[in-house]
Design an enzyme around this catalytic site. Structure first.
Site, PDB file in Angstrom:
ATOM      1  N   LYS A  12      59.303  57.958 -24.626  1.00  0.00           N
ATOM      2  CA  LYS A  12      59.141  57.099 -23.461  1.00  0.00           C
ATOM      3  C   LYS A  12      60.260  57.372 -22.459  1.00  0.00           C
ATOM      4  O   LYS A  12      61.322  57.901 -22.800  1.00  0.00           O
ATOM      5  CB  LYS A  12      59.194  55.628 -23.876  1.00  0.00           C
ATOM      6  CG  LYS A  12      58.070  55.175 -24.794  1.00  0.00           C
ATOM      7  CD  LYS A  12      58.275  53.725 -25.208  1.00  0.00           C
ATOM      8  CE  LYS A  12      57.187  53.261 -26.169  1.00  0.00           C
ATOM      9  NZ  LYS A  12      55.889  53.079 -25.498  1.00  0.00           N
ATOM     10  N   ARG A  38      48.107  52.295 -33.586  1.00  0.00           N
ATOM     11  CA  ARG A  38      46.749  52.339 -34.147  1.00  0.00           C
ATOM     12  C   ARG A  38      46.725  53.091 -35.477  1.00  0.00           C
ATOM     13  O   ARG A  38      45.894  52.794 -36.334  1.00  0.00           O
ATOM     14  CB  ARG A  38      45.792  52.949 -33.118  1.00  0.00           C
ATOM     15  CG  ARG A  38      46.055  54.370 -32.734  1.00  0.00           C
ATOM     16  CD  ARG A  38      45.488  54.742 -31.369  1.00  0.00           C
ATOM     17  NE  ARG A  38      46.217  54.082 -30.293  1.00  0.00           N
ATOM     18  CZ  ARG A  38      45.909  54.203 -29.004  1.00  0.00           C
ATOM     19  NH1 ARG A  38      44.868  54.947 -28.635  1.00  0.00           N
ATOM     20  NH2 ARG A  38      46.621  53.595 -28.077  1.00  0.00           N
TER      21      ARG A  38
END
Length: 497
Positions: free
Chosen positions: A275, A349
């Site tokens: 990020k 996920r």
């Protein structure tokens, strides 16, 4: 850290000295009989004069604060507006409790829970106490210098028509408040303190409330084949954990449970797909879904809920190093399905996929609900005041929506159509872990749906509400503890017997 407020109950006819005296009025500025008696003539006249000069109209969520006159046994008078007759017919007692606590601050106060045009039930008073407790929360344990008001603890004495009934009802609200506060504490903790092993240890303390806790370590996860979750964790020096909590409160111990599953990424750097620096400090909150599950199990056990509920959380840290998983890696999940990694920052996920499959196969739940700070896309779609709901079951979706509305934690159902499922097809594996730029929240939900068989299932994307959410009358914390009140209401209304 604190939820530092003491709440007691006494009859409407009681008298006391010092602190604040809080009364409620509508837009006609009429006082109830109990409020008039508490204020006496000097206080009643002062309120009338001050309201005229201050142009206080008694609108909902407005307040007038005055020094108490001679003859009134209080230091200050706090007059809180409830609005029109229509407003008073639909009072949100939790919000009112938070608003009142905010006006009182770190002071003692006697609150006359009586006003024109409404009658407060024991349940209403309990909701009021819940709001007051949540508003008083602070997370300040790492501050070495504190203001005097931070050190003080507020004390509210609620004057009500039925003190014993209100106190009994408030016990349940207290359990919910403790669950929310636990969730907030977990989200607010720094990741050097709340790493996976420590998180699992803290969850194990739920055994003191009668919750059965099982912790899966790396060896056990390898043994059963949790390849997706382990792939996410392999770049971190901290080993992952899966924690399973079982509350068996139903009369029939064999009744299939409701399963609550949470994403517990205690820090998400993005991994190799790292990020940007701006805002990365917020990624300690990427475990907000797991915190909601832990807080809910705490609340249910504390109030001895008559339901069987399983909570399961996958706790990992997503970090880049020489051992980290990479874009183009293919990993095998517990279900046997293979996943091509496109972006290592779509890690939540993968964690949820293995936990969903394990809980579904092992415990045969009647329904599964997962919560995760999963996608920035849901924030773009819905902002920071409402969570995204995806589901394969209309009845479950409706129950969650209604529970969220009643609890003040709103959700909005989003679509799950075949196009979103097709978007995650891979050339090299059974699926890929991202579906491209568009519809990111929906393709993430479609990915999770591949790990759900015939059981009713719902996915709550809480990225916008779980951390750094909009301040409200009941929350001034960075970590909101979002989801505990919704899930507790859902269990109370649809799963308890």
């Amino acid at each position: 850290m604190a939820g530092g407020i003491e709440i007691t109950f006494e009859p409407l006819s009681s008298r006391g000295t010092g602190g604040d005296l809080v009364v409620f009025v509508g837009d006609d500025l009429a006082l109830s009989g109990a409020a008039s008696e508490a204020l006496g003539q000097p206080g009643t006249e002062l309120v009338a004069r001050a309201a005229a000069s201050e142009r206080f109209k008694g609108k909902a969520q407005s307040a007038l604060v005055l020094p108490a006159p001679a003859g009134v046994e209080a230091d200050r008078l706090v007059v809180i507006g409830l609005g029109s007759e229509k407003d008073r017919a639909k009072i949100d007692w939790t919000v009112l409790g938070g608003f009142t606590a905010g006006k009182v601050g770190a002071r003692s106060a006697r609150v006359v829970i009586d006003g024109p045009g409404f009658a407060a039930s024991a349940r209403d008073v309990a909701d009021f106490t819940l709001g007051a407790r949540l508003r008083s929360y602070r997370f300040d344990q790492y501050k070495t210098k504190k203001k005097d008001e931070d050190e003080a603890g507020a004390a509210l004495t609620l004057r009500v028509a039925d003190p014993s009934g209100a106190q009994a009802a408030a016990r349940s609200a207290e359990a919910v408040a403790e669950g929310v506060i636990l969730a907030r504490n977990l989200v607010n903790e720094p990741p050097n303190v709340l790493y996976p092993e420590e998180y699992a240890r803290r969850v194990s303390e739920l055994t003191q409330l009668g919750v059965e806790v099982e912790i899966l370590d790396v060896a056990r996860m390898k043994e059963i084949g949790m390849g997706a979750l382990l792939a996410v964790a392999q770049g971190s020096a901290r080993e992952p954990r899966v924690v399973i909590m079982r509350w068996n409160g139903a009369d029939d111990a064999a009744e299939p449970p409701l399963a609550l599953i949470g994403k517990g990424v205690v820090f998400d750097s993005g991994g190799v797909s790292i990020k940007s620096a701006g805002g990365m400090e917020d990624m300690k909150g990427d475990m907000g879904g797991s915190a909601a599950v832990v807080g809910t199990l705490h609340a249910l056990a504390s109030r001895k809920a008559k339901a069987n509920v399983i909570g399961a959380i996958g706790i990992v840290e997503n970090m880049p190093d020489g051992a980290a998983y990479r874009p183009s890696d293919i990993v095998t999940s517990l279900s046997g399905q293979t996943i091509e990694v496109i972006n290592t920052d779509a890690e939540g996920r993968l964690v949820l996929a293995d936990v969903l499959w394990h809980i579904q196969a092992t415990y045969k739940p009647k329904a599964m609900i997962d919560l995760a700070t999963l996608t920035g896309a849901i924030i773009v779609a819905l902002g920071q005041d409402i969570a995204g709901l995806f589901s394969n079951d209309d009845a479950l979706s409706g129950q969650i929506t209604a529970a969220g509305e009643a609890a003040g934690e709103k959700v909005w159902r989003m679509p799950l159509i075949p196009a979103f499922d097709k978007a995650i097809d891979s050339k090299f594996a059974d699926m890929k872990n991202t579906g491209g730029r568009h519809g990111g929240a929906a393709t993430a939900a479609a990915f999770l749906k591949r790990y759900v068989n015939d059981v009713p299932w719902a996915h709550l994307d809480i990225a916008g509400v779980g951390m750094s959410s909009t301040p409200s009358e009941i929350n001034r914390s960075w970590g909101a503890g979002w989801g505990v009140r919704l899930l507790d209401r859902l269990v109370r209304e649809h799963y308890e017997r």
